[in-house]
Design a protein around this motif. Structure first.
Motif, PDB file in Angstrom:
ATOM      1  N   ASP A 102       0.887  -1.222   0.122  1.00 16.71           N
ATOM      2  CA  ASP A 102      -0.024  -0.082  -0.021  1.00 16.71           C
ATOM      3  C   ASP A 102       0.956   1.382   0.053  1.00 16.71           C
ATOM      4  OD1 ASP A 102      -2.083  -1.569   0.056  1.00 16.71           O
ATOM      5  OD2 ASP A 102      -2.523  -1.322   2.056  1.00 16.71           O
ATOM      6  N   GLU A 103       1.809   1.091   1.008  1.00 15.97           N
ATOM      7  CA  GLU A 103       3.077   2.192   0.717  1.00 15.97           C
ATOM      8  C   GLU A 103       3.583   2.558  -0.557  1.00 15.97           C
ATOM      9  OE1 GLU A 103       7.428   3.157   2.661  1.00 15.97           O
ATOM     10  OE2 GLU A 103       5.984   1.948   3.546  1.00 15.97           O
ATOM     11  N   ARG A 104       3.959   1.703  -1.259  1.00 16.17           N
ATOM     12  CA  ARG A 104       4.557   1.637  -2.619  1.00 16.17           C
ATOM     13  C   ARG A 104       3.584   2.071  -3.747  1.00 16.17           C
ATOM     14  NH1 ARG A 104       8.640  -3.550  -2.023  1.00 16.17           N
ATOM     15  NH2 ARG A 104      10.487  -2.066  -1.512  1.00 16.17           N
ATOM     16  N   ARG A 105       2.239   1.549  -3.605  1.00 17.30           N
ATOM     17  CA  ARG A 105       1.432   1.910  -4.438  1.00 17.30           C
ATOM     18  C   ARG A 105       0.961   3.481  -4.254  1.00 17.30           C
ATOM     19  NH1 ARG A 105      -3.827  -1.436  -3.932  1.00 17.30           N
ATOM     20  NH2 ARG A 105      -2.551  -3.063  -4.828  1.00 17.30           N
ATOM     21  N   ALA A 106       0.883   3.857  -3.172  1.00 22.22           N
ATOM     22  CA  ALA A 106       0.638   5.277  -2.926  1.00 22.22           C
ATOM     23  C   ALA A 106       1.631   6.055  -3.434  1.00 22.22           C
ATOM     24  CB  ALA A 106       0.431   5.546  -1.371  1.00 22.22           C
ATOM     25  N   GLY A 107       2.771   5.672  -3.165  1.00 23.49           N
ATOM     26  CA  GLY A 107       3.736   6.498  -3.646  1.00 23.49           C
ATOM     27  C   GLY A 107       4.131   6.303  -5.196  1.00 23.49           C
ATOM     28  N   PHE A 108       3.796   5.391  -5.742  1.00 28.51           N
ATOM     29  CA  PHE A 108       3.984   5.186  -7.209  1.00 28.51           C
ATOM     30  C   PHE A 108       2.801   6.114  -7.837  1.00 28.51           C
ATOM     31  CE2 PHE A 108       2.605   2.906 -11.140  1.00 28.51           C
ATOM     32  CZ  PHE A 108       3.813   3.152 -11.714  1.00 28.51           C
ATOM     33  N   ILE A 109       1.575   5.990  -7.267  1.00 28.85           N
ATOM     34  CA  ILE A 109       0.490   6.864  -7.682  1.00 28.85           C
ATOM     35  C   ILE A 109       0.802   8.459  -7.477  1.00 28.85           C
ATOM     36  CG2 ILE A 109      -1.916   7.776  -7.426  1.00 28.85           C
ATOM     37  CD1 ILE A 109      -2.610   4.780  -6.577  1.00 28.85           C
ATOM     38  N   GLU A 110       1.597   8.825  -6.649  1.00 26.16           N
ATOM     39  CA  GLU A 110       2.073  10.204  -6.447  1.00 26.16           C
ATOM     40  C   GLU A 110       3.172  10.455  -7.523  1.00 26.16           C
ATOM     41  OE1 GLU A 110       4.200  13.011  -3.047  1.00 26.16           O
ATOM     42  OE2 GLU A 110       3.067  11.120  -2.503  1.00 26.16           O
ATOM     43  N   VAL A 111       3.949   9.684  -7.639  1.00 27.20           N
ATOM     44  CA  VAL A 111       4.941   9.748  -8.649  1.00 27.20           C
ATOM     45  C   VAL A 111       4.352  10.094 -10.011  1.00 27.20           C
ATOM     46  CG1 VAL A 111       6.905   8.718  -9.886  1.00 27.20           C
ATOM     47  CG2 VAL A 111       6.965   8.737  -7.484  1.00 27.20           C
ATOM     48  N   ILE A 112       3.400   9.168 -10.627  1.00 20.34           N
ATOM     49  CA  ILE A 112       2.703   9.212 -11.546  1.00 20.34           C
ATOM     50  C   ILE A 112       1.878  10.578 -11.820  1.00 20.34           C
ATOM     51  CG2 ILE A 112       0.692   8.219 -13.206  1.00 20.34           C
ATOM     52  CD1 ILE A 112       3.433   6.660 -13.244  1.00 20.34           C
ATOM     53  N   GLY A 113       1.360  10.983 -10.941  1.00 18.90           N
ATOM     54  CA  GLY A 113       0.735  12.458 -10.717  1.00 18.90           C
ATOM     55  C   GLY A 113       1.562  13.381 -10.978  1.00 18.90           C
ATOM     56  N   ARG A 114       2.946  13.565 -10.364  1.00 17.87           N
ATOM     57  CA  ARG A 114       3.855  14.321 -10.603  1.00 17.87           C
ATOM     58  C   ARG A 114       4.376  14.384 -11.931  1.00 17.87           C
ATOM     59  NH1 ARG A 114       5.730  13.517  -5.371  1.00 17.87           N
ATOM     60  NH2 ARG A 114       7.392  12.209  -6.070  1.00 17.87           N
ATOM     61  N   ALA A 115       4.606  13.113 -12.591  1.00 17.03           N
ATOM     62  CA  ALA A 115       4.917  12.855 -14.002  1.00 17.03           C
ATOM     63  C   ALA A 115       3.955  13.159 -14.831  1.00 17.03           C
ATOM     64  CB  ALA A 115       5.116  11.533 -14.050  1.00 17.03           C
ATOM     65  N   MET A 116       2.850  13.108 -14.677  1.00 21.86           N
ATOM     66  CA  MET A 116       1.836  13.765 -15.813  1.00 21.86           C
ATOM     67  C   MET A 116       1.783  15.634 -15.571  1.00 21.86           C
ATOM     68  SD  MET A 116      -1.143  11.202 -14.876  1.00 21.86           S
ATOM     69  CE  MET A 116      -2.271  11.568 -16.315  1.00 21.86           C
ATOM     70  N   ARG A 117       2.095  16.066 -14.596  1.00 18.19           N
ATOM     71  CA  ARG A 117       2.387  17.461 -14.414  1.00 18.19           C
ATOM     72  C   ARG A 117       3.717  17.996 -14.956  1.00 18.19           C
ATOM     73  NH1 ARG A 117       0.121  16.175  -9.588  1.00 18.19           N
ATOM     74  NH2 ARG A 117       1.814  16.399  -8.488  1.00 18.19           N
ATOM     75  N   THR A 118       4.634  17.359 -14.845  1.00 16.37           N
ATOM     76  CA  THR A 118       5.976  17.820 -14.987  1.00 16.37           C
ATOM     77  C   THR A 118       6.553  17.783 -16.450  1.00 16.37           C
ATOM     78  OG1 THR A 118       6.589  17.340 -12.899  1.00 16.37           O
ATOM     79  CG2 THR A 118       8.411  17.714 -14.265  1.00 16.37           C
ATOM     80  N   LYS A 119       6.923  18.889 -16.659  1.00 18.90           N
ATOM     81  CA  LYS A 119       7.388  18.870 -18.391  1.00 18.90           C
ATOM     82  C   LYS A 119       8.765  18.229 -18.298  1.00 18.90           C
ATOM     83  CE  LYS A 119       6.232  23.042 -19.662  1.00 18.90           C
ATOM     84  NZ  LYS A 119       6.120  24.253 -20.590  1.00 18.90           N
ATOM     85  N   LEU A 120       9.292  17.475 -19.260  1.00 22.01           N
ATOM     86  CA  LEU A 120      10.917  17.216 -19.224  1.00 22.01           C
ATOM     87  C   LEU A 120      11.913  18.478 -20.047  1.00 22.01           C
ATOM     88  CD1 LEU A 120      12.291  14.531 -18.481  1.00 22.01           C
ATOM     89  CD2 LEU A 120      12.256  13.915 -20.851  1.00 22.01           C
ATOM     90  N   GLY A 121      11.055  19.343 -20.520  1.00 22.44           N
ATOM     91  CA  GLY A 121      11.856  20.427 -20.869  1.00 22.44           C
ATOM     92  C   GLY A 121      10.783  21.487 -21.415  1.00 22.44           C
ATOM     93  N   ASP A 122      11.371  22.634 -21.753  1.00 24.20           N
ATOM     94  CA  ASP A 122      10.465  23.847 -22.246  1.00 24.20           C
ATOM     95  C   ASP A 122      10.303  23.813 -23.730  1.00 24.20           C
ATOM     96  OD1 ASP A 122       9.949  24.927 -19.653  1.00 24.20           O
ATOM     97  OD2 ASP A 122      11.858  26.066 -19.809  1.00 24.20           O
TER      98      ASP A 122
END
Length: 343
Positions: free
Chosen positions: A254-274
């Protein structure tokens, strides 16, 4: 990260007979409860044990409780009590074997525990042995491992859930528990085993795995942890410890799943470059070939922007077109590693 292939369940798959394989924990529980209800303990000192022939078969008479046959395991234990090799006794005729054991069994008054079912002795133990029933282990699994189930049916039809006269073995995984460990996908699982007749210790082995084949080999397992205990006076505390181990595995999932979901959320918001040049530079810096990077960027651009998630998704799609399995795995690992940039 160290990985290993686990073969314990595969060995069980190929040595079990069809009548020892069960489709579900419920069916396994029904069998184990019936076996327990039909089995009885009686105590007798060696002086009341009389090896004799029962028809054409070898057996023993236990004082006023009458005559009993032996199975292979209890016969081995009787030979051990008499300090005579089982192989030696097997070379003798039944009549001679009975006479030999009469002469060699100890004459002490210290009682032995005879566990029998339907006039067949299932096990013989001294006072230092404490029984932990298979049904108790299965009941614990039904209560604390609710998200876990057997893997796909093995190549010979075996299920991963086994029990017989001598022991119990369960192979369970959480098919919905996939999460990420160091950029790779893993799911939790465990083996658990017991013998209420003392053929093996009670134990559990937990792990995180990447694949299970039809031979029930667990491939690329990591974080493998094993706990075992002998059937002595403290054996029932093993159930408490195994509950804790399973609960810890679930909590980690559950801890890893929650962390993974959080990472995916950030990955969907974060651009790799301008811009495209910056994105291309970052991709190549992280091991993505220039040609593949450009293809991934073209796919990601269709989603509107160069987010980390869009690029990982694009790279994963492209890796699916690679014919060689090893190259495809390497490509998936490089793509998954980009998620670390969102952490």
């Amino acid at each position: 990260m160290e990985k290993q292939n686990l073969t314990r369940a595969s060995q069980e798959l190929f040595q079990r007979t069809p009548d020892e394989s069960f489709e579900s924990l419920r069916a396994l529980s029904t069998y184990c409860r019936a076996k327990r209800e039909q089995s009885v303990d009686v105590w007798h000192p060696p002086s009341q044990i009389t090896p004799e022939l029962i028809g054409e078969d070898f057996g023993v008479r236990l004082g006023s409780d009458g005559a009993f046959l032996l199975n292979d395991w209890s016969f081995s234990q009787l030979c051990k009590c008499a300090a005579v090799g089982k192989e030696t006794i097997n070379r003798l005729s039944p009549h001679t074997a009975a006479s030999a054991l009469k002469e060699t069994l100890p004459r002490s008054n210290k009682p032995l525990q005879f566990y029998h079912r339907d006039q067949v002795i299932r096990s013989i133990h001294g006072t230092g042995y404490t029984r932990l029933h298979d049904s108790d282990v299965v009941a614990m699994l039904q209560e604390f491992a609710v998200d876990f189930q057997p893997p796909q049916v093995g190549m010979n039809g075996a299920t991963g859930l086994y029990a017989g006269e001598q022991d119990l073995f369960c192979f369970l995984i959480d098919p919905q528990g996939w999460t990420e460990i160091e950029g790779e996908a893993f799911a939790p699982g465990f083996f658990i085993w017991n013998s209420e007749v003392g053929k093996r210790s009670i134990g559990i082995e937990t792990f995180w795995f990447q694949a299970v084949c039809q031979n029930h080999i667990v491939w690329d397992a990591t974080e493998v942890v094993e706990f075992t205990r002998k059937h002595t006076s403290s054996v029932h505390s093993a159930l408490t410890e195994m509950k804790r181990i399973i609960e810890a595995l679930v909590a980690k999932r559950d801890e890893r799943r929650a962390g993974f979901i959080e990472v995916i959320g950030r990955a969907m918001r974060t651009k790799l470059g301008d811009d495209a040049d910056e994105v291309l530079k970052t991709l190549t810096k992280n091991g993505i070939g220039r040609s593949v990077a450009k293809q991934a960027m073209a796919i990601a651009e269709q989603q509107g922007r160069f987010t980390i998630f869009a690029l990982v998704d694009a790279l994963t799609r492209l890796s699916g077109e690679i014919v060689n399995a090893g190259d495809r795995t390497d490509a998936d690992e490089r793509a998954g590693a980009l998620l670390a940039l969102a952490q």
